[in-house]
Design an enzyme around this catalytic site. Structure first.
Site, mmCIF file in Angstrom:
data_model
loop_
_atom_site.group_PDB
_atom_site.id
_atom_site.type_symbol
_atom_site.label_atom_id
_atom_site.label_comp_id
_atom_site.label_asym_id
_atom_site.label_seq_id
_atom_site.Cartn_x
_atom_site.Cartn_y
_atom_site.Cartn_z
ATOM 1 N N GLU A 22 -2.686 7.247 0.009
ATOM 2 C CA GLU A 22 -2.192 6.239 -0.926
ATOM 3 C C GLU A 22 -2.002 6.779 -2.338
ATOM 4 O O GLU A 22 -0.993 6.511 -2.968
ATOM 5 C CB GLU A 22 -3.219 5.090 -1.042
ATOM 6 C CG GLU A 22 -3.191 4.091 0.056
ATOM 7 C CD GLU A 22 -4.238 3.002 -0.174
ATOM 8 O OE1 GLU A 22 -3.882 1.830 -0.058
ATOM 9 O OE2 GLU A 22 -5.409 3.307 -0.464
ATOM 10 N N LYS A 36 -0.268 -4.145 -4.410
ATOM 11 C CA LYS A 36 -1.662 -4.591 -4.300
ATOM 12 C C LYS A 36 -1.788 -5.734 -3.307
ATOM 13 O O LYS A 36 -2.710 -5.781 -2.515
ATOM 14 C CB LYS A 36 -2.149 -5.025 -5.687
ATOM 15 C CG LYS A 36 -3.586 -5.510 -5.720
ATOM 16 C CD LYS A 36 -4.537 -4.356 -5.521
ATOM 17 C CE LYS A 36 -5.995 -4.766 -5.490
ATOM 18 N NZ LYS A 36 -6.800 -3.738 -4.791
ATOM 19 N N LYS A 40 -7.148 6.582 1.508
ATOM 20 C CA LYS A 40 -7.221 6.743 0.053
ATOM 21 C C LYS A 40 -6.414 7.971 -0.367
ATOM 22 O O LYS A 40 -5.678 7.932 -1.346
ATOM 23 C CB LYS A 40 -8.673 6.896 -0.442
ATOM 24 C CG LYS A 40 -9.535 5.668 -0.336
ATOM 25 C CD LYS A 40 -9.336 4.651 -1.442
ATOM 26 C CE LYS A 40 -8.417 3.553 -1.121
ATOM 27 N NZ LYS A 40 -8.635 2.496 -0.228
ATOM 28 N N ASN A 85 9.548 -14.683 -5.713
ATOM 29 C CA ASN A 85 8.762 -13.797 -4.837
ATOM 30 C C ASN A 85 8.939 -14.302 -3.408
ATOM 31 O O ASN A 85 8.994 -15.508 -3.195
ATOM 32 C CB ASN A 85 7.264 -13.887 -5.155
ATOM 33 C CG ASN A 85 6.921 -13.259 -6.495
ATOM 34 O OD1 ASN A 85 7.773 -12.691 -7.158
ATOM 35 N ND2 ASN A 85 5.666 -13.393 -6.886
ATOM 36 N N GLY A 86 8.960 -13.388 -2.457
ATOM 37 C CA GLY A 86 9.088 -13.811 -1.062
ATOM 38 C C GLY A 86 10.437 -13.378 -0.492
ATOM 39 O O GLY A 86 11.139 -12.562 -1.097
ATOM 40 N N CYS A 129 6.059 -8.343 -5.799
ATOM 41 C CA CYS A 129 6.700 -9.019 -6.927
ATOM 42 C C CYS A 129 5.701 -9.874 -7.693
ATOM 43 O O CYS A 129 4.747 -10.382 -7.122
ATOM 44 C CB CYS A 129 7.798 -9.930 -6.415
ATOM 45 S SG CYS A 129 9.036 -9.089 -5.442
ATOM 46 N N ARG A 183 0.204 -4.710 -9.224
ATOM 47 C CA ARG A 183 0.587 -5.205 -7.893
ATOM 48 C C ARG A 183 1.629 -4.329 -7.218
ATOM 49 O O ARG A 183 1.830 -4.434 -6.009
ATOM 50 C CB ARG A 183 1.130 -6.631 -8.016
ATOM 51 C CG ARG A 183 0.097 -7.622 -8.511
ATOM 52 C CD ARG A 183 0.752 -8.928 -8.832
ATOM 53 N NE ARG A 183 1.375 -9.517 -7.671
ATOM 54 C CZ ARG A 183 0.758 -10.364 -6.848
ATOM 55 N NH1 ARG A 183 -0.488 -10.705 -7.084
ATOM 56 N NH2 ARG A 183 1.385 -10.875 -5.821
ATOM 57 N N TRP A 222 9.644 -5.963 -6.431
ATOM 58 C CA TRP A 222 9.378 -4.898 -5.449
ATOM 59 C C TRP A 222 10.499 -5.044 -4.427
ATOM 60 O O TRP A 222 10.545 -6.025 -3.677
ATOM 61 C CB TRP A 222 8.007 -5.130 -4.824
ATOM 62 C CG TRP A 222 7.507 -4.021 -3.950
ATOM 63 C CD1 TRP A 222 6.865 -2.885 -4.348
ATOM 64 C CD2 TRP A 222 7.561 -3.951 -2.519
ATOM 65 N NE1 TRP A 222 6.524 -2.125 -3.258
ATOM 66 C CE2 TRP A 222 6.932 -2.747 -2.126
ATOM 67 C CE3 TRP A 222 8.085 -4.791 -1.524
ATOM 68 C CZ2 TRP A 222 6.817 -2.359 -0.792
ATOM 69 C CZ3 TRP A 222 7.968 -4.395 -0.195
ATOM 70 C CH2 TRP A 222 7.341 -3.195 0.154
ATOM 71 N N GLU A 235 -10.724 5.167 6.254
ATOM 72 C CA GLU A 235 -10.580 4.692 4.887
ATOM 73 C C GLU A 235 -10.435 5.874 3.908
ATOM 74 O O GLU A 235 -9.614 5.828 2.988
ATOM 75 C CB GLU A 235 -11.780 3.805 4.522
ATOM 76 C CG GLU A 235 -11.893 3.394 3.066
ATOM 77 C CD GLU A 235 -10.712 2.576 2.548
ATOM 78 O OE1 GLU A 235 -9.825 2.218 3.331
ATOM 79 O OE2 GLU A 235 -10.674 2.335 1.326
ATOM 80 N N HIS A 243 -8.518 16.040 21.855
ATOM 81 C CA HIS A 243 -7.365 15.504 22.584
ATOM 82 C C HIS A 243 -6.083 15.602 21.773
ATOM 83 O O HIS A 243 -5.114 14.913 22.060
ATOM 84 C CB HIS A 243 -7.637 14.049 22.992
ATOM 85 C CG HIS A 243 -8.819 13.911 23.886
ATOM 86 N ND1 HIS A 243 -8.865 14.448 25.149
ATOM 87 C CD2 HIS A 243 -10.025 13.327 23.695
ATOM 88 C CE1 HIS A 243 -10.047 14.194 25.703
ATOM 89 N NE2 HIS A 243 -10.766 13.515 24.831
HETATM 90 C C1 G6P Z 1 -2.136 -3.653 0.482
HETATM 91 C C2 G6P Z 1 -3.057 -2.939 -0.495
HETATM 92 C C3 G6P Z 1 -4.279 -2.409 0.242
HETATM 93 C C4 G6P Z 1 -4.965 -3.535 0.989
HETATM 94 C C5 G6P Z 1 -4.001 -4.271 1.927
HETATM 95 C C6 G6P Z 1 -4.617 -5.536 2.482
HETATM 96 O O1 G6P Z 1 -1.560 -2.740 1.344
HETATM 97 O O2 G6P Z 1 -2.380 -1.866 -1.117
HETATM 98 O O3 G6P Z 1 -5.194 -1.831 -0.686
HETATM 99 O O4 G6P Z 1 -6.027 -3.018 1.722
HETATM 100 O O5 G6P Z 1 -2.832 -4.662 1.210
HETATM 101 O O6 G6P Z 1 -4.825 -6.429 1.435
HETATM 102 P P1 G6P Z 1 -5.870 -7.609 1.420
HETATM 103 O O7 G6P Z 1 -5.677 -8.246 0.071
HETATM 104 O O8 G6P Z 1 -5.492 -8.533 2.537
HETATM 105 O O9 G6P Z 1 -7.213 -7.038 1.598
#
Ligand code: G6P
Length: 608
Positions: free
Chosen positions: A488, A603, A485, A100-101, A2, A27, A74, A481, A504
């Protein structure tokens, strides 16, 4: 997650608020809304889906006003419908709230309020705030907000408007960031500095359990218990242009290409060649305790967690510390056996991730030395740790983290070097790391030139529904990672495994429709990786290999090869990750996905 924007001043509030919402789109959200006060009435609009849908409504209605609040939601409690979108109003429709929250005791509060005659119009937890403030209101809005929030359990960042106070906005926070922006004759506030950067560089961060009252060009802060708080504005340190996309079709691609420069910024002034050591100003005050440390626990989430996994290998190689890397969401609920000499390092791009922040607070309460590796300057984690390091990667807008990740890796290597040299790492070994780091930005530029070729690979493979990513040691976190990607942004199922684990389980999945991305730079694990590649080959699996320039031996064993320049084993992940970012990006574009705002993702994850 949010987003909140608030404005009181002499310019037209609707256009400033809508612009702010667009800057918060990155975000992640699923509906939005706005409220603007115009003398004795409030204009309110809400829309499901993109901010563009709300913008159309606002453009058609042409509201006027100089005080307003806006929100991107959100969904947590209740589906993303118009009725559940913020702002939420009290029964009389005189008071409007965005939030937010999560209000954890909202069901109890709602039952009580309904029994007292309040009528609810949404399924949200937020709406209880509007009714609680309505009930507490006796002519003084900040006082009503203070009183109402005393009853609330959970987290909030809120903005409140009241028709009786047309030049006032009341903000409050607990666990959900709020930053004020102070300009000439106008005051703004937002959940994220990205919405303010166009208007002012003078900002004030609200702390937990504080209430701010905004008026044009001015503000005052108290605690929830009505203690006055004195706080001056500070200057934010990134350029206003940072949030522009320029000629790039997506922020993510721009940020991938910004990596060499981001790394140069991360390294600037931090290399001490004479002593083969790093200079990290934010750790100087805690260096004594760091030198005594025996045990390092790294906590983080998402991509930052993978940076933490990388750090485990680097710290173990360069220092004599015992290192554990733990998901913050798990760590915070473990029984912690912290010792006097335990250091807890939180890694977070945003510095606001709820689980990471909570893990850090728990570690601090138990007496650990707490450190932060954070990108967003002035964020909660940056403020609450004993010491820390900023990434200096610049504002990252793409939800899928790229330049923050490589900046994190760079600074983790530097931090390990600093601690290693304070122990028994030799000058020569330290100097080799520094020499390698200095080469990385230009080597990354070389890798980036391969973007068109990687797009061709994406054309060949992007119809696959499943991928396997494998790597060993330093390359294992990079495999994780790379797979993240792809999940995501391209919504392709991808699994990452430490290559030794393949037999395994995941090898059972391999067939011609299940390609593998193998990270095989020429390092001490090379021969073992080659054996894993042969095992996949023997089962007709397709293989794309990422290996070091000049290594032609892999060609007969794999279907496609991406080359990266040669560097120190510890630093090679900074190069192998780049083609994986580009591969995911091109796959996502080819599959028609919304690269910068992937579905269901946010985000900055400020709820547990
Ligand atoms: C969310 C974002 C990710 C990020 C994660 C941790 O899931 O979409 O891209 O890696 O949060 O966020 P931070 O700000 O703590 O690195």
């Amino acid at each position: 997650m949010c987003g909140i924007v608030a404005y009181v001043g002499s310019r037209s509030a609707p256009s400033i608020l809508m612009d702010g919402l667009k800057r918060l789109e990155y975000r992640g959200y699923d509906s939005s809304g706005i409220a603007v006060l115009d003398s004795d009435k409030a204009y309110v609009a809400r829309a499901v889906g993109k901010v563009a849908a709300l913008e159309q409504k606002v453009a058609a209605d042409r509201p006027e006003g100089w005080t307003g609040i806006a929100h991107t939601r959100w969904a947590t409690h209740g589906k993303p419908t118009e009725a559940n979108a913020h702002p939420h109003a009290d029964c009389a429709g005189r008071l409007l709230v965005v939030h937010n929250g999560i209000i954890e005791n909202y069901q109890t509060l709602k039952r009580r309020l309904i029994a007292q005659g309040h009528t609810f119009r949404s399924e949200t937890d937020t709406e209880v705030l509007a009714h609680l403030i309505e009930r507490a209101y006796a002519g003084d809005l900040p006082a009503a907000v203070q009183r109402a929030l005393q009853e609330v359990e959970g987290t909030f960042g809120i903005a409140v408007l009241h028709l009786a106070h047309p030049r006032q906005i009341v903000m409050a926070r607990r666990g959900s960031p709020i930053v004020l922006g102070v300009g000439e004759g106008e005051t703004l506030a937002a959940s994220d500095v990205a919405a303010l950067a166009q208007h002012t560089d003078q900002v004030v961060y609200l702390e937990d359990n504080e209430v701010a009252t905004l008026s044009p060009g001015d503000f005052s802060i108290t605690t929830l218990a009505n203690q006055a708080v004195t706080r001056r504005a500070t200057t934010i340190d990134f350029g206003r242009a940072a949030a522009e996309r320029g000629d790039f079709p997506h922020f993510m691609l721009k940020e991938i290409f910004e990596q060499p420069e981001a790394l140069e910024n991360a390294l600037r002034g931090r290399l001490n060649h004479a002593e083969a050591v790093a200079k990290l100003g934010g750790l100087e005050a805690v260096m004594d305790r760091l030198e005594q440390a025996r045990h390092l626990i790294i906590v983080s989430c998402g991509t930052s967690y993978y940076a933490g996994l990388y750090a485990r290998y680097v710290f173990e190689t360069l220092t004599d510390l015992t290192v554990e890397t733990e998901l913050a969401s798990e760590f915070r609920y473990r029984k912690l056996n912290l010792r006097q000499n335990t250091v807890v390092l939180a890694i977070s791009q945003s510095g606001e991730t709820a689980d990471t922040l909570a893990a850090l607070r728990e570690a601090k309460r138990k007496g650990a030395l707490t450190l932060g590796l954070v990108n967003v300057v002035g964020s909660s984690i940056a403020r609450e740790t004993h010491g820390g390091i900023y990434c200096h990667a610049g504002m990252e807008i793409g939800v899928a983290s790229t330049k923050s990740f490589t900046s994190q890796l760079t600074l983790l290597a530097l931090m390990a070097l600093l601690l290693g040299r304070a122990r028994d790492l030799s000058y020569e070994e330290g100097a080799a790391i520094l020499r390698g780091l200095e080469k990385i930005p230009d080597q990354m530029r070389e890798v980036l030139k391969q973007s068109p070729a990687i797009r061709q690979l994406a054309e060949k493979y992007s119809t696959a529904e499943h991928f396997l990513y494998i790597g060993r040691k330093y390359q294992y976190p990079i495999a994780l990672e790379g797979a993240l990607k792809l999940k995501e942004i391209a919504y392709i199922h991808a699994e990452a495994y430490a290559a030794g684990e393949m037999k395994h389980g995941p090898i059972a999945l391999i067939d011609p429709s299940f390609p593998t991305l193998a990270l095989v730079p020429e390092d001490p694990s090379y021969e073992k990786m080659v054996s894993n590649i042969q095992e996949i080959r023997a089962r007709d699996g397709k293989i794309v290999a990422v290996t070091t320039e000049g290594n032609s031996k892999l060609r007969p064993m794999v279907d496609d090869t991406i080359f990266i320049p040669r560097n120190h084993e510890v630093l090679t992940p900074l190069l192998t990750v780049v083609p994986l970012q580009l591969f995911a990006y091109h796959c996502a574009v080819l599959r028609g996905c919304d690269v910068d705002q992937p579905r269901n993702l946010a985000k900055s994850v400020t709820v547990e």
